[in-house]
Design an enzyme around this catalytic site. Sequence first.
Site, PDB file in Angstrom:
ATOM      1  N   GLY A   8       0.834  -1.203   0.000  1.00 32.95           N
ATOM      2  CA  GLY A   8       0.000   0.000   0.000  1.00 32.95           C
ATOM      3  C   GLY A   8       0.867   1.250   0.000  1.00 32.95           C
ATOM      4  N   GLY A  11      -0.452   4.724  -0.962  1.00 27.57           N
ATOM      5  CA  GLY A  11      -1.608   5.247  -0.225  1.00 27.57           C
ATOM      6  C   GLY A  11      -1.234   6.404   0.686  1.00 27.57           C
ATOM      7  CE1 TYR A 142     -11.273   1.580   9.030  1.00 29.21           C
ATOM      8  CE2 TYR A 142     -10.365   0.721   6.994  1.00 29.21           C
ATOM      9  CZ  TYR A 142     -10.242   1.492   8.133  1.00 29.21           C
ATOM     10  OH  TYR A 142      -9.052   2.159   8.374  1.00 29.21           O
ATOM     11  CE  LYS A 146      -8.035  -1.021   9.292  1.00 27.06           C
ATOM     12  NZ  LYS A 146      -6.736  -1.217   8.601  1.00 27.06           N
TER      13      LYS A 146
HETATM   14  C1  VAH Z   1     -11.075   6.057   7.378  1.00 28.96           C
HETATM   15  N1  VAH Z   1      -9.048   7.398   7.504  1.00 28.96           N
HETATM   16  O1  VAH Z   1     -11.703   7.099   7.519  1.00 28.96           O
HETATM   17  C2  VAH Z   1      -9.591   6.058   7.761  1.00 28.96           C
HETATM   18  C3  VAH Z   1      -9.393   5.744   9.218  1.00 28.96           C
HETATM   19  C4  VAH Z   1     -10.090   6.243  11.568  1.00 28.96           C
HETATM   20  C5  VAH Z   1     -10.347   6.494  10.129  1.00 28.96           C
HETATM   21  O2  VAH Z   1      -9.446   4.384   9.480  1.00 28.96           O
HETATM   22  O3  VAH Z   1     -11.563   5.043   6.968  1.00 28.96           O
END
Ligand code: VAH
Length: 313
Positions: A8, A11, A142, A146
């Site tokens: 990545g 990024g 997401y 995590k």
């Molecule tokens: C997002 N910038 O907004 C990332 C991050 C805590 C936010 O994980 O998905």
Amino acid sequence: MKTILVTGATGQIGSELTPALRQRYGNDSIIAAGHRKQPDADLTNAGPYCRLNIEDIAALARIVENYRIDTIIHLASLLSAVAETDPQRAWSVNIDGLFNVLEIARQNACSVFFPSSIGAFGPNTPTFDTPQDTIQRPNTLYGIGKVTGELLCDYYHKRYNLDTRGLRFPGLISYKTPPGGGTTDYAVEIFNAAVRWQHYTCYLKPDTQLDMMYMPDAIDAIWQLMTADPKRLIHRNAYNVTAMSFTPEQLAAEIRRHIPDFKMSYKIDPLRQVIADSWPRHMDDSAARQEWGWQARYDLATMVKDMLEHITE
Ligand code: VAH
């Protein structure tokens, strides 16, 4: 750390971490990998760059073996908002991709850095002074990725003695790359808009308080964690780290101290508002301070001043 692979690398974090690591360890010790065909020249001119689809474990294995990688900083990921638009692809990139990294790291005895996030917490996590050890039931793909990633990294450490370490990052603010589909992107977009048009239309409500960090602090935190004494690391995967916590209206007020005519209007994006509302407002990062000396350098005032100076340049 002698030969480091940054996945990545094109990024938001990777594009700043890669040059910072090259400065510390030498250009040829840092192998940048990304899915882009044509990354920025300053990434490819300064040292090795490999095109890599993190879902392709054989390609990852070839890079790790060819370059004799001993550390993998694994940043390849879809961010929160874009992950909600395509959860199946987000699972493949964010989790299958991480599993590939852990498997290749296991076979090659590499250390692994994994970026977790405030997204690893959910609506029933304590929102203020969020503890290092607390309930984690995120309701975004997401966030599920995590939490899964944190558990997988702990498993590979305990089962195979792999040196895995991670940080729960807040929203990250930087000026070198355009936002990449995150929920906290407003805190990046707002600066260009303020300098160019003295106006920004924010997609989060004015009182949406979130933890944030300036990118130089995030880069330092990764390096400090990865070079910390492993005997002191209790909460390896992953440490709460934060630097500041603010709302869009507080950020706008701080920008107005430099651009008095700056105006903010609001057009709420329901998807990103729901995601932001499920995240904590401010984390307790005392475990990081105690176990490896974490200490942010930038607060809201110094971050805004530095961001505006660089963007104006
Ligand atoms: C997002 N910038 O907004 C990332 C991050 C805590 C936010 O994980 O998905």
